[in-house]
Motif scaffolding. Sequence first.
Motif, mmCIF file in Angstrom:
data_model
loop_
_atom_site.group_PDB
_atom_site.id
_atom_site.type_symbol
_atom_site.label_atom_id
_atom_site.label_comp_id
_atom_site.label_asym_id
_atom_site.label_seq_id
_atom_site.Cartn_x
_atom_site.Cartn_y
_atom_site.Cartn_z
ATOM 1 N N ALA A 1 0.838 -1.203 0.000
ATOM 2 C CA ALA A 1 0.000 0.000 0.000
ATOM 3 C C ALA A 1 0.870 1.249 0.000
ATOM 4 N N LEU A 2 1.936 1.246 0.771
ATOM 5 C CA LEU A 2 2.844 2.385 0.798
ATOM 6 C C LEU A 2 3.509 2.566 -0.563
ATOM 7 N N GLY A 3 3.885 1.470 -1.191
ATOM 8 C CA GLY A 3 4.467 1.551 -2.531
ATOM 9 C C GLY A 3 3.491 2.116 -3.547
ATOM 10 N N ALA A 4 2.234 1.671 -3.483
ATOM 11 C CA ALA A 4 1.217 2.192 -4.407
ATOM 12 C C ALA A 4 0.967 3.673 -4.166
ATOM 13 N N LEU A 5 0.968 4.091 -2.905
ATOM 14 C CA LEU A 5 0.778 5.506 -2.604
ATOM 15 C C LEU A 5 1.940 6.341 -3.125
ATOM 16 N N LEU A 6 3.145 5.833 -3.002
ATOM 17 C CA LEU A 6 4.307 6.585 -3.455
ATOM 18 C C LEU A 6 4.397 6.647 -4.978
ATOM 19 N N LEU A 7 3.687 5.780 -5.676
ATOM 20 C CA LEU A 7 3.641 5.834 -7.136
ATOM 21 C C LEU A 7 2.558 6.786 -7.653
ATOM 22 N N MET A 8 1.682 7.243 -6.788
ATOM 23 C CA MET A 8 0.578 8.105 -7.216
ATOM 24 C C MET A 8 1.031 9.402 -7.872
ATOM 25 N N PRO A 9 2.082 10.076 -7.412
ATOM 26 C CA PRO A 9 2.487 11.322 -8.089
ATOM 27 C C PRO A 9 2.932 11.127 -9.529
ATOM 28 N N ASP A 36 -5.961 6.667 -14.836
ATOM 29 C CA ASP A 36 -4.920 5.951 -14.096
ATOM 30 C C ASP A 36 -4.728 6.517 -12.697
ATOM 31 N N HIS A 37 -5.069 7.785 -12.488
ATOM 32 C CA HIS A 37 -4.925 8.390 -11.158
ATOM 33 C C HIS A 37 -5.962 7.835 -10.191
ATOM 34 N N TRP A 38 -7.235 7.828 -10.566
ATOM 35 C CA TRP A 38 -8.230 7.326 -9.623
ATOM 36 C C TRP A 38 -8.179 5.808 -9.512
ATOM 37 N N ARG A 39 -7.769 5.128 -10.575
ATOM 38 C CA ARG A 39 -7.609 3.668 -10.464
ATOM 39 C C ARG A 39 -6.470 3.317 -9.516
ATOM 40 N N ALA A 42 -5.511 5.154 -7.057
ATOM 41 C CA ALA A 42 -5.992 5.466 -5.705
ATOM 42 C C ALA A 42 -6.843 4.327 -5.155
ATOM 43 N N LEU A 43 -7.682 3.752 -5.995
ATOM 44 C CA LEU A 43 -8.501 2.622 -5.534
ATOM 45 C C LEU A 43 -7.646 1.392 -5.243
ATOM 46 N N VAL A 44 -6.628 1.170 -6.050
ATOM 47 C CA VAL A 44 -5.705 0.047 -5.796
ATOM 48 C C VAL A 44 -4.973 0.265 -4.475
ATOM 49 N N ALA A 45 -4.491 1.487 -4.245
ATOM 50 C CA ALA A 45 -3.793 1.790 -2.992
ATOM 51 C C ALA A 45 -4.723 1.610 -1.796
ATOM 52 N N ALA A 46 -5.980 2.033 -1.925
ATOM 53 C CA ALA A 46 -6.941 1.870 -0.830
ATOM 54 C C ALA A 46 -7.220 0.389 -0.569
ATOM 55 N N GLY A 47 -7.361 -0.384 -1.630
ATOM 56 C CA GLY A 47 -7.572 -1.822 -1.457
ATOM 57 C C GLY A 47 -6.380 -2.511 -0.816
ATOM 58 N N LEU A 48 -5.183 -2.129 -1.245
ATOM 59 C CA LEU A 48 -3.976 -2.699 -0.642
ATOM 60 C C LEU A 48 -3.844 -2.288 0.818
ATOM 61 N N PHE A 49 -4.263 -1.062 1.137
ATOM 62 C CA PHE A 49 -4.239 -0.650 2.539
ATOM 63 C C PHE A 49 -5.217 -1.494 3.352
ATOM 64 N N GLY A 50 -6.409 -1.718 2.825
ATOM 65 C CA GLY A 50 -7.383 -2.556 3.532
ATOM 66 C C GLY A 50 -6.863 -3.960 3.791
ATOM 67 N N LEU A 51 -6.268 -4.557 2.777
ATOM 68 C CA LEU A 51 -5.703 -5.900 2.960
ATOM 69 C C LEU A 51 -4.528 -5.885 3.928
ATOM 70 N N GLY A 52 -3.672 -4.877 3.798
ATOM 71 C CA GLY A 52 -2.526 -4.771 4.691
ATOM 72 C C GLY A 52 -2.941 -4.509 6.136
ATOM 73 N N ALA A 53 -3.976 -3.678 6.326
ATOM 74 C CA ALA A 53 -4.467 -3.412 7.682
ATOM 75 C C ALA A 53 -5.045 -4.668 8.296
ATOM 76 N N TRP A 54 -5.728 -5.456 7.482
ATOM 77 C CA TRP A 54 -6.270 -6.726 7.980
ATOM 78 C C TRP A 54 -5.130 -7.660 8.384
ATOM 79 N N GLY A 55 -4.062 -7.676 7.596
ATOM 80 C CA GLY A 55 -2.913 -8.522 7.918
ATOM 81 C C GLY A 55 -2.123 -8.012 9.117
ATOM 82 N N ALA A 56 -2.125 -6.692 9.324
ATOM 83 C CA ALA A 56 -1.354 -6.115 10.416
ATOM 84 C C ALA A 56 -2.129 -6.069 11.717
#
Length: 102
Positions: free
Chosen positions: A66-74, A82-85, A87-101
């Motif tokens: 999720a952090l990697g996806a966020l850092l690729l957003m700029p 591609d910008h909003w897609r 963002a949705l990928v980063a949000a999904g990865l954050f959700g999965l990562g938060a569940w794992g953490a």
Amino acid sequence: MAPHHLALFLTAALLLLLLTLGLGLQLGRWRVVRWLHHALFFAVCVGVGLSVLLAWRSGGWALLPALGALLLMPRTKPGRADHWRGALVAAGLFGLGAWGAW
């Protein structure tokens, strides 16, 4: 409540607000809050990084994609698909990562 749980909750709330403002900007409703959208983006990046550090032993490494996806957003152009897609990928990865953490 553990410190990493609090960091995850706060980051999730900031991410939700960031996505809401981004949707408003995409639809052309809130032009004056673009600076707030960018400030929230940096806050979310810091929150994800802090969550990774606080939850490293309990699976915080799961937030690294999720952090990697966020850092690729700029690298994407605002207003384009591609910008909003991304963002949705980063949000999904954050959700999965938060569940794992958790």
